[in-house]
Design a protein around this motif. Structure first.
Motif, PDB file in Angstrom:
ATOM      1  N   HIS B 124       0.865  -1.191   0.000  1.00  6.89           N
ATOM      2  CA  HIS B 124       0.000   0.000   0.000  1.00  6.89           C
ATOM      3  C   HIS B 124       0.900   1.240   0.000  1.00  6.89           C
ATOM      4  O   HIS B 124       1.890   1.270   0.737  1.00  6.89           O
ATOM      5  N   ALA B 126       0.783   4.094   1.290  1.00 11.78           N
ATOM      6  CA  ALA B 126       0.989   4.790   2.575  1.00 11.78           C
ATOM      7  C   ALA B 126       1.176   3.820   3.737  1.00 11.78           C
ATOM      8  O   ALA B 126       1.891   4.111   4.690  1.00 11.78           O
ATOM      9  N   LEU B 127       0.538   2.636   3.647  1.00  5.58           N
ATOM     10  CA  LEU B 127       0.497   1.742   4.810  1.00  5.58           C
ATOM     11  C   LEU B 127       1.535   0.619   4.762  1.00  5.58           C
ATOM     12  O   LEU B 127       1.705  -0.113   5.735  1.00  5.58           O
ATOM     13  N   THR B 129       3.132  -3.030   3.756  1.00  2.09           N
ATOM     14  CA  THR B 129       2.679  -4.378   3.435  1.00  2.09           C
ATOM     15  C   THR B 129       1.250  -4.640   3.936  1.00  2.09           C
ATOM     16  O   THR B 129       0.936  -4.382   5.102  1.00  2.09           O
ATOM     17  N   VAL B 130       0.414  -5.125   3.042  1.00  2.00           N
ATOM     18  CA  VAL B 130      -0.974  -5.486   3.395  1.00  2.00           C
ATOM     19  C   VAL B 130      -1.289  -6.846   2.786  1.00  2.00           C
ATOM     20  O   VAL B 130      -0.729  -7.225   1.761  1.00  2.00           O
ATOM     21  N   LYS B 131      -2.192  -7.563   3.458  1.00  2.00           N
ATOM     22  CA  LYS B 131      -2.595  -8.886   2.969  1.00  2.00           C
ATOM     23  C   LYS B 131      -3.941  -8.812   2.258  1.00  2.00           C
ATOM     24  O   LYS B 131      -4.769  -7.933   2.578  1.00  2.00           O
ATOM     25  N   GLU B 134      -6.757  -8.687   4.618  1.00  2.00           N
ATOM     26  CA  GLU B 134      -6.969  -7.353   5.197  1.00  2.00           C
ATOM     27  C   GLU B 134      -7.702  -6.440   4.215  1.00  2.00           C
ATOM     28  O   GLU B 134      -8.552  -5.640   4.613  1.00  2.00           O
ATOM     29  N   LEU B 135      -7.383  -6.592   2.937  1.00  2.00           N
ATOM     30  CA  LEU B 135      -8.072  -5.788   1.913  1.00  2.00           C
ATOM     31  C   LEU B 135      -9.564  -6.131   1.864  1.00  2.00           C
ATOM     32  O   LEU B 135     -10.416  -5.236   1.817  1.00  2.00           O
TER      33      LEU B 135
END
Lengths: 173, 173
Positions: B124, B126-127, B129-131, B134-135
């Motif tokens: 992401h 700004a954030l 690593t995302v899974k 989570e999305l």
């Protein structure tokens, strides 16, 4: 002031069907979720709304129109619905809420048949002098408060699951 | 953690119809109401939800599955819907939202065809690593955030009208 009787009724009219659309197809995990001990799950919120149709807003309106400020209206038990022992399905609950709400809106229209009635005053046991227009406004915003509560309860269930996005999701603030 | 794909989809499925039930019969005063300058009215919230169906959650899911963490996905413009010039009725908006949502849930089911896909990661802007899990959780809670926002906006309109009851109405806190 923004109150208008017809517009308040628009809010009151949509609530039973909106909550049915919102919740009828959610599985148990959502419906039994709450914000922790002593807080209500979505089913308990619906039971509370049904209880209010029976014992809160229209009975209080009738009380004001009969007693004026001469006598405070009886306090409403906000927890009465938690002591019900009967088993009911969610469908039966939505059906009861819709029926009672339709009847109560008809009574509201019958009782508030002029702008003068909106200015009549009664005595709330804790809040003191209140007007009919404030009672009807409160009835509408009370629906919104509980739609908001249900929404918060559902969102809370995924607080950890959203990961870093938590900071962008206002309902979790 | 409470995430379950089928349960997240239950939330995603109800939103277009719930918002239609909630808002379709409310008059202009409600629909053009906001929380003040720079905040959105209910129509603008629906336009934002439509924009997200087109450019946010499913495109980001596809981006993660194609690029992994190698490349951050393009930022989403949260204000794009405010620059639309086309005139549309509320009915057309609900219809578009429902159509896009139905298509996107079908794509979600197609793309996330195993538990392993839920653990895939992207980047992401700004954030970090995302899974995928989570999305998808965020997509569901994002619906709830905007149901909550609309509810707050509607309630705000009667803040003064409820009189002394304001202290009992959580949505006005």
């Amino acid at each position: 002031m923004n109150f208008n009787l017809n517009e308040a009724i628009e809010i009151l009219e949509q609530t039973p069907k909106t909550l049915e659309s919102y919740l009828a197809n959610l599985s148990q995990g959502w419906m039994t979720s709450s914000e922790g001990e002593g807080t209500w799950n979505p089913v308990e919120v619906i039971d509370h709304l049904i209880e209010c149709e029976k014992h809160n807003f229209i009975p209080r309106l009738q009380f004001i129109l009969e007693a004026g400020e001469g006598e405070a209206f009886p306090p409403f038990d906000r927890f009465a619905h938690l002591n019900q022992s009967e088993e009911r399905t969610l469908g039966e609950r939505f059906s009861e809420f819709q029926t009672l709400r339709t009847e109560n809106i008809a009574k509201l229209k019958e009782l508030v048949d002029s702008d003068e009635v909106l200015e009549k005053t009664g005595s709330h046991p804790a809040l003191g002098t209140v007007k009919v227009r404030e009672l009807v406004s409160t009835w509408a915003v009370h629906d919104l408060t509980h739609i908001s509560q249900i929404t918060r309860v559902l969102a809370e269930r995924y607080r950890k699951d959203v990961g870093p996005w938590v900071e962008f999701l206002g309902v979790l603030k």
